[in-house]
Write a protein that holds these residues in place. Structure first.
Motif, PDB file in Angstrom:
ATOM      1  N   VAL A 131       1.087   7.953  -6.845  1.00 50.18           N
ATOM      2  CA  VAL A 131       1.084   9.286  -6.247  1.00 50.18           C
ATOM      3  C   VAL A 131       2.510   9.703  -5.900  1.00 50.18           C
ATOM      4  O   VAL A 131       2.919  10.839  -6.120  1.00 50.18           O
ATOM      5  CB  VAL A 131       0.192   9.317  -4.985  1.00 50.18           C
ATOM      6  CG1 VAL A 131       0.092  10.733  -4.442  1.00 50.18           C
ATOM      7  CG2 VAL A 131      -1.194   8.774  -5.291  1.00 50.18           C
TER       8      VAL A 131
ATOM      9  N   ARG B  93       2.609  14.878  -0.904  1.00 48.10           N
ATOM     10  CA  ARG B  93       2.130  15.313   0.416  1.00 48.10           C
ATOM     11  C   ARG B  93       0.906  16.197   0.282  1.00 48.10           C
ATOM     12  O   ARG B  93      -0.035  16.108   1.064  1.00 48.10           O
ATOM     13  CB  ARG B  93       3.237  16.050   1.157  1.00 48.10           C
ATOM     14  CG  ARG B  93       4.164  15.094   1.885  1.00 48.10           C
ATOM     15  CD  ARG B  93       5.438  15.780   2.303  1.00 48.10           C
ATOM     16  NE  ARG B  93       5.248  16.748   3.373  1.00 48.10           N
ATOM     17  CZ  ARG B  93       6.152  17.668   3.703  1.00 48.10           C
ATOM     18  NH1 ARG B  93       7.284  17.740   3.038  1.00 48.10           N
ATOM     19  NH2 ARG B  93       5.924  18.499   4.686  1.00 48.10           N
TER      20      ARG B  93
ATOM     21  N   GLY C   4      -2.028  14.353   0.173  1.00 46.39           N
ATOM     22  CA  GLY C   4      -2.421  13.653   1.388  1.00 46.39           C
ATOM     23  C   GLY C   4      -1.734  12.328   1.627  1.00 46.39           C
ATOM     24  O   GLY C   4      -2.218  11.504   2.394  1.00 46.39           O
ATOM     25  N   VAL C   5      -0.598  12.115   0.983  1.00 45.73           N
ATOM     26  CA  VAL C   5       0.121  10.863   1.192  1.00 45.73           C
ATOM     27  C   VAL C   5       1.282  11.108   2.149  1.00 45.73           C
ATOM     28  O   VAL C   5       2.092  12.008   1.923  1.00 45.73           O
ATOM     29  CB  VAL C   5       0.653  10.299  -0.142  1.00 45.73           C
ATOM     30  CG1 VAL C   5       1.624   9.153   0.097  1.00 45.73           C
ATOM     31  CG2 VAL C   5      -0.513   9.827  -0.997  1.00 45.73           C
ATOM     32  N   ASN C   6       1.340  10.354   3.226  1.00 46.70           N
ATOM     33  CA  ASN C   6       2.459  10.453   4.150  1.00 46.70           C
ATOM     34  C   ASN C   6       3.685   9.844   3.467  1.00 46.70           C
ATOM     35  O   ASN C   6       3.880   8.632   3.474  1.00 46.70           O
ATOM     36  CB  ASN C   6       2.139   9.715   5.444  1.00 46.70           C
ATOM     37  CG  ASN C   6       3.224   9.911   6.483  1.00 46.70           C
ATOM     38  OD1 ASN C   6       4.392  10.156   6.145  1.00 46.70           O
ATOM     39  ND2 ASN C   6       2.859   9.815   7.737  1.00 46.70           N
TER      40      ASN C   6
ATOM     41  N   ILE D 273       0.372  -4.530  -2.411  1.00 49.90           N
ATOM     42  CA  ILE D 273      -0.754  -3.859  -1.765  1.00 49.90           C
ATOM     43  C   ILE D 273      -0.522  -2.349  -1.665  1.00 49.90           C
ATOM     44  O   ILE D 273      -1.451  -1.597  -1.461  1.00 49.90           O
ATOM     45  CB  ILE D 273      -1.088  -4.437  -0.367  1.00 49.90           C
ATOM     46  CG1 ILE D 273       0.136  -4.459   0.525  1.00 49.90           C
ATOM     47  CG2 ILE D 273      -1.702  -5.814  -0.478  1.00 49.90           C
ATOM     48  CD1 ILE D 273      -0.138  -5.061   1.878  1.00 49.90           C
ATOM     49  N   MET D 274       0.717  -1.899  -1.867  1.00 48.85           N
ATOM     50  CA  MET D 274       0.960  -0.460  -1.871  1.00 48.85           C
ATOM     51  C   MET D 274       1.025   0.098  -3.278  1.00 48.85           C
ATOM     52  O   MET D 274       1.329   1.281  -3.467  1.00 48.85           O
ATOM     53  CB  MET D 274       2.290  -0.160  -1.182  1.00 48.85           C
ATOM     54  CG  MET D 274       2.284  -0.475   0.278  1.00 48.85           C
ATOM     55  SD  MET D 274       3.864  -0.071   0.978  1.00 48.85           S
ATOM     56  CE  MET D 274       3.834   1.693   0.777  1.00 48.85           C
TER      57      MET D 274
ATOM     58  N   TRP E 133      -0.863   1.169  -5.658  1.00 49.13           N
ATOM     59  CA  TRP E 133      -1.531   2.377  -6.145  1.00 49.13           C
ATOM     60  C   TRP E 133      -0.851   3.644  -5.624  1.00 49.13           C
ATOM     61  O   TRP E 133      -0.725   4.646  -6.314  1.00 49.13           O
ATOM     62  CB  TRP E 133      -3.014   2.371  -5.760  1.00 49.13           C
ATOM     63  CG  TRP E 133      -3.723   3.515  -6.384  1.00 49.13           C
ATOM     64  CD1 TRP E 133      -4.093   3.636  -7.693  1.00 49.13           C
ATOM     65  CD2 TRP E 133      -4.087   4.743  -5.751  1.00 49.13           C
ATOM     66  NE1 TRP E 133      -4.675   4.858  -7.901  1.00 49.13           N
ATOM     67  CE2 TRP E 133      -4.685   5.556  -6.731  1.00 49.13           C
ATOM     68  CE3 TRP E 133      -3.964   5.227  -4.450  1.00 49.13           C
ATOM     69  CZ2 TRP E 133      -5.170   6.830  -6.458  1.00 49.13           C
ATOM     70  CZ3 TRP E 133      -4.444   6.493  -4.185  1.00 49.13           C
ATOM     71  CH2 TRP E 133      -5.043   7.284  -5.174  1.00 49.13           C
ATOM     72  N   ARG E 134      -0.391   3.590  -4.359  1.00 52.11           N
ATOM     73  CA  ARG E 134       0.285   4.750  -3.766  1.00 52.11           C
ATOM     74  C   ARG E 134       1.559   5.133  -4.522  1.00 52.11           C
ATOM     75  O   ARG E 134       1.977   6.277  -4.492  1.00 52.11           O
ATOM     76  CB  ARG E 134       0.702   4.454  -2.325  1.00 52.11           C
ATOM     77  CG  ARG E 134      -0.414   3.999  -1.467  1.00 52.11           C
ATOM     78  CD  ARG E 134      -0.487   4.831  -0.251  1.00 52.11           C
ATOM     79  NE  ARG E 134      -1.765   5.465  -0.268  1.00 52.11           N
ATOM     80  CZ  ARG E 134      -2.143   6.413   0.560  1.00 52.11           C
ATOM     81  NH1 ARG E 134      -1.326   6.847   1.453  1.00 52.11           N
ATOM     82  NH2 ARG E 134      -3.328   6.937   0.481  1.00 52.11           N
ATOM     83  N   LEU E 135       2.191   4.128  -5.124  1.00 49.09           N
ATOM     84  CA  LEU E 135       3.419   4.409  -5.865  1.00 49.09           C
ATOM     85  C   LEU E 135       3.150   5.393  -6.997  1.00 49.09           C
ATOM     86  O   LEU E 135       4.016   6.188  -7.359  1.00 49.09           O
ATOM     87  CB  LEU E 135       4.016   3.114  -6.414  1.00 49.09           C
ATOM     88  CG  LEU E 135       4.784   2.270  -5.401  1.00 49.09           C
ATOM     89  CD1 LEU E 135       5.049   0.881  -5.939  1.00 49.09           C
ATOM     90  CD2 LEU E 135       6.101   2.942  -5.032  1.00 49.09           C
TER      91      LEU E 135
ATOM     92  N   LEU F  76       8.428   1.974   3.840  1.00 51.96           N
ATOM     93  CA  LEU F  76       7.889   0.643   3.551  1.00 51.96           C
ATOM     94  C   LEU F  76       8.353   0.137   2.184  1.00 51.96           C
ATOM     95  O   LEU F  76       8.734  -1.020   2.029  1.00 51.96           O
ATOM     96  CB  LEU F  76       6.363   0.683   3.582  1.00 51.96           C
ATOM     97  CG  LEU F  76       5.687   0.002   4.768  1.00 51.96           C
ATOM     98  CD1 LEU F  76       4.190   0.197   4.693  1.00 51.96           C
ATOM     99  CD2 LEU F  76       6.008  -1.485   4.804  1.00 51.96           C
TER     100      LEU F  76
ATOM    101  N   SER G  36       6.459   7.522   5.668  1.00 49.90           N
ATOM    102  CA  SER G  36       6.162   6.131   6.021  1.00 49.90           C
ATOM    103  C   SER G  36       6.000   5.281   4.756  1.00 49.90           C
ATOM    104  O   SER G  36       6.437   4.128   4.713  1.00 49.90           O
ATOM    105  CB  SER G  36       4.907   6.053   6.888  1.00 49.90           C
ATOM    106  OG  SER G  36       3.823   6.634   6.221  1.00 49.90           O
ATOM    107  N   THR G  37       5.386   5.866   3.722  1.00 55.67           N
ATOM    108  CA  THR G  37       5.226   5.115   2.476  1.00 55.67           C
ATOM    109  C   THR G  37       6.587   4.753   1.909  1.00 55.67           C
ATOM    110  O   THR G  37       6.839   3.614   1.510  1.00 55.67           O
ATOM    111  CB  THR G  37       4.446   5.957   1.444  1.00 55.67           C
ATOM    112  OG1 THR G  37       3.295   6.494   2.066  1.00 55.67           O
ATOM    113  CG2 THR G  37       4.023   5.112   0.258  1.00 55.67           C
TER     114      THR G  37
END
Lengths: 379, 267
Positions: A264, A273, A276-278, A257-258, A260-262, A285, A281-282
């Motif tokens: 970025v 950053r 806009g990605v923290n 579920i994470m 897509w963020r990987l 996790l 915390s990412t």
């Protein structure tokens, strides 16, 4: 807020279409190599490939179950349970033998091999994204070293299998937490600091393992520890499967579920950053989920190198770098890869070879080939 | 409170100072300026004057030693990473791409501030990407791999990514420093067009000709770490520029192009 209205214009767009002199192929070749749209047949092929491999895994080695017996055995198990019930009049010794091989001996092993292969590949792919480094593997933060020491400690104390798993998992988490803590204390570049922390922690826990080997009983415990460290699915059973499946699934779900963020995150800390990605915390996790996958794998089957390093590259070559499709592909390829290796470990010689030795022998040349091709694609 | 926020400048930098470590002294100090909505501000200074650091402070990527940066009247530290990215877009000097992402895949990452931790881009995010591709005429690049693009192409792709992000202000860190002459002009034209469309643009450069070309306001970051701000026409003088760069520079009117240009004396 300004909208997207009239077009911005450029002069001299001719340069846009030309390919850089240093780039090795045309745009079409590159596009083909990293084919964006994952065709349905790729997904189907991956599933079919894994199923075929499972069939082959049943059909070879000791207690071989050919496909026809496999199918009838599964049908018997679910639809004619009286055949395998010793209390029943219809009881057949042969049917019960096949049933035990399918569901108690070979089945858990095949399933665990697939799960561990998928776990190592998934953790490896995630770490490669997070550290924006294609040379990173799941044990980069010390999870393998920590898990090994935990498991060895349990063996030294002559604890039963369940505790070996728990000790391994706790050891893996402890090692990674220590690496994260070291990174916090040093306040260096967050990514590089983590890697350095991981190296320090790994060597620390490795010496711990060495110490355990030193004090272990050289007649009895030391060979067990030694063999286990080399990695093997030789002794896994359905209890191991039940124990491993929950943390593995939790790890898979978190990373999926994470996913897509990987993407970025793979552009580096500052860039992520700015988008806009923290990152903190990412990252935590991802570390948590990957550690879970890597430690559980070590707990189940000892240290199996190269799967987490090689498989994500192979998957990237098939579907491209987008983590949304890369992660599931890595999992399938990882499962298939480890299943092939485990089959070789089982049947190639009279005595079963530790799988960790084989993954290294197969992994190194494999890695050289994939890496050579991939590097052409990136740079 | 609402009224106050409306009155506040978009970005207000006040008495800002920055140092990497105490014994190395300040990179800059007493730096104060504002950026209004839809404004063009060029940060001019020689190499090592701290232009990038100043931008990083505005973008919340570096913490100033003293002073404050306010965005719409609120300190930038009070913004979450995600909320800040909805207001500030940042086009950095280099995009470091490790893997073979296509331009489209990269562009949709601009939508990250609008996408939750466990979510993926929506239909409208992909539509916005397509709009940005048309906007910056990136059609021919859209399916190429970002790591295969030239410096100029990458700059344009990064600008498109900021447009997908849809901020109020776009920060450019030395967007022209690695580009050939034609691409430099093209990037500056893009900056100007972004301003015309309502974005505020803050751009750093070490080329004194660029603020003249761009117009708007200029902030000169001197080697001693202080800042002079004003309209490009009045602030830039031959004397000031010569002092700033430690070499003889002249502002001369060039008939053919109907503008003032900055030229050096003979070598």
């Amino acid at each position: 807020m300004p909208g997207v209205a009239s077009g911005l214009t450029y002069e001299g767009n001719a340069s846009a279409a030309t390919v850089l002199p240093n780039s090795p192929g045309t745009a079409e070749e590159v596009e083909a190599a990293f084919g964006r749209k994952v065709p349905a047949w790729v997904a189907v092929a991956l599933v079919v490939m894994l199923l075929v491999l499972v069939g082959i895994s049943y059909a070879i080695g000791r207690f071989a179950v050919p496909v026809n017996e496999l199918v009838s055995g599964v049908l018997t198990h679910f639809f004619r349970p009286e055949l395998i019930d010793p209390a029943s009049a219809a009881y057949s010794v042969e049917a019960e033998r096949i049933d035990r091989v399918i569901f108690n001996i070979r089945g858990p092993r095949i399933l665990l091999v697939c799960l561990v292969g998928a776990a190592l590949a998934c953790a490896g792919a995630s770490y490669q994204g997070m550290f924006k480094n294609p040379l990173v593997s799941p044990d980069i933060l010390g999870s393998s070293a920590g898990a090994s020491m935990g498991a060895c400690l349990a063996m030294l104390l002559n604890l039963p299998g369940f505790y070996i798993q728990v000790f391994a998992f706790v050891g893996g988490l402890a090692a990674v937490s220590l690496a994260v803590l070291l990174n916090r204390l040093v306040k260096y570049d967050p990514t590089l600091g983590l890697v350095l922390g991981g190296i320090l922690v790994s060597s620390l826990f490795s010496s711990g393992t060495s110490f355990i080997k030193l004090v272990a009983d050289s007649q009895d415990q030391l060979p067990t520890i030694q063999f286990w460290l080399m990695g093997s699915f030789n002794r896994v059973d359905s209890d191991d499967l039940l124990l491993a499946v929950v943390p593995l699934v939790v790890g898979f779900v978190i990373l999926m579920i994470m996913s897509w963020r990987l993407n970025v995150l793979s552009f580096g800390d500052d860039e992520a950053r700015a988008m806009g990605v923290n990152t903190r915390s990412t990252r935590l996790l991802v570390i948590f989920a990957s550690t879970m996958l890597a430690s559980v794998s070590v707990a189940v089957a000892g240290i199996i190198g190269y799967v987490g390093l090689v498989v994500p590259h192979l998957a990237r070559a098939i579907v491209g770098p987008n983590y949304k499709v890369l992660l599931p592909t890595s999992m399938f390829v990882g499962a298939a890869f480890l299943l092939i290796i485990d089959n070789i470990a089982r049947v190639a010689f009279a005595v079963e070879i530790p799988i960790g030795i084989l993954t290294a022998i197969v992994g190194v040349p494999f890695f050289v080939v994939i890496f050579r091709n991939q590097m052409r694609g990136w740079k | 409170m609402e009224g106050l926020t409306d009155m506040a400048p978009l970005i207000e930098v006040k008495d800002l100072a920055f140092q990497y470590s105490a014994h190395r002294g300040n990179v800059f100090q007493n730096v104060s300026f504002t950026v209004e909505k839809g404004e063009m501000l060029t940060l001019l200074g020689p190499n090592g004057a701290g232009k990038s650091t100043l931008l990083n402070c505005i973008a919340g990527l570096a913490s100033p030693t003293e002073g404050s940066v306010k965005l719409n009247g609120e300190p930038v530290e009070s913004y979450s990473t995600r909320r800040l990215a909805k207001h500030i877009g940042y086009v950095r000097q280099h995009i470091a791409v490790t893997y073979g992402y296509t331009v489209r895949e990269y562009l949709v990452m601009g939508a990250a501030p609008r996408i939750g931790m466990f979510s993926t881009p929506k239909e409208e995010d992909y539509e916005r990407v397509e709009e940005a591709i048309v906007d910056l005429e990136l059609q021919k690049l859209a399916d190429r791999t970002v790591s295969h693009l030239s410096g100029g192409e990458r700059q344009r792709v990064a600008v498109a990514r900021s447009i997908v992000q849809n901020p109020e202000v776009i920060l450019f860190d030395e967007p022209t420093s690695a580009l050939d002459f034609g691409n430099q002009i093209r990037v500056m034209r893009t900056c100007k067009q972004l301003v015309e469309r309502g974005y505020a643009v803050v751009m750093t450069t070490h080329n004194p000709d660029q603020p003249i070309l761009l117009g708007g306001r200029v902030a000169m970051l001197n080697a001693d770490g202080t800042l002079a701000v004003g309209d490009a026409e009045t602030t830039l003088t031959s004397e000031r520029l010569s002092e700033l760069y430690g070499t003889e520079l002249h502002l001369v009117y060039v008939d053919e192009v109907d503008r003032v240009a900055c030229v050096s004396s003979k070598l």
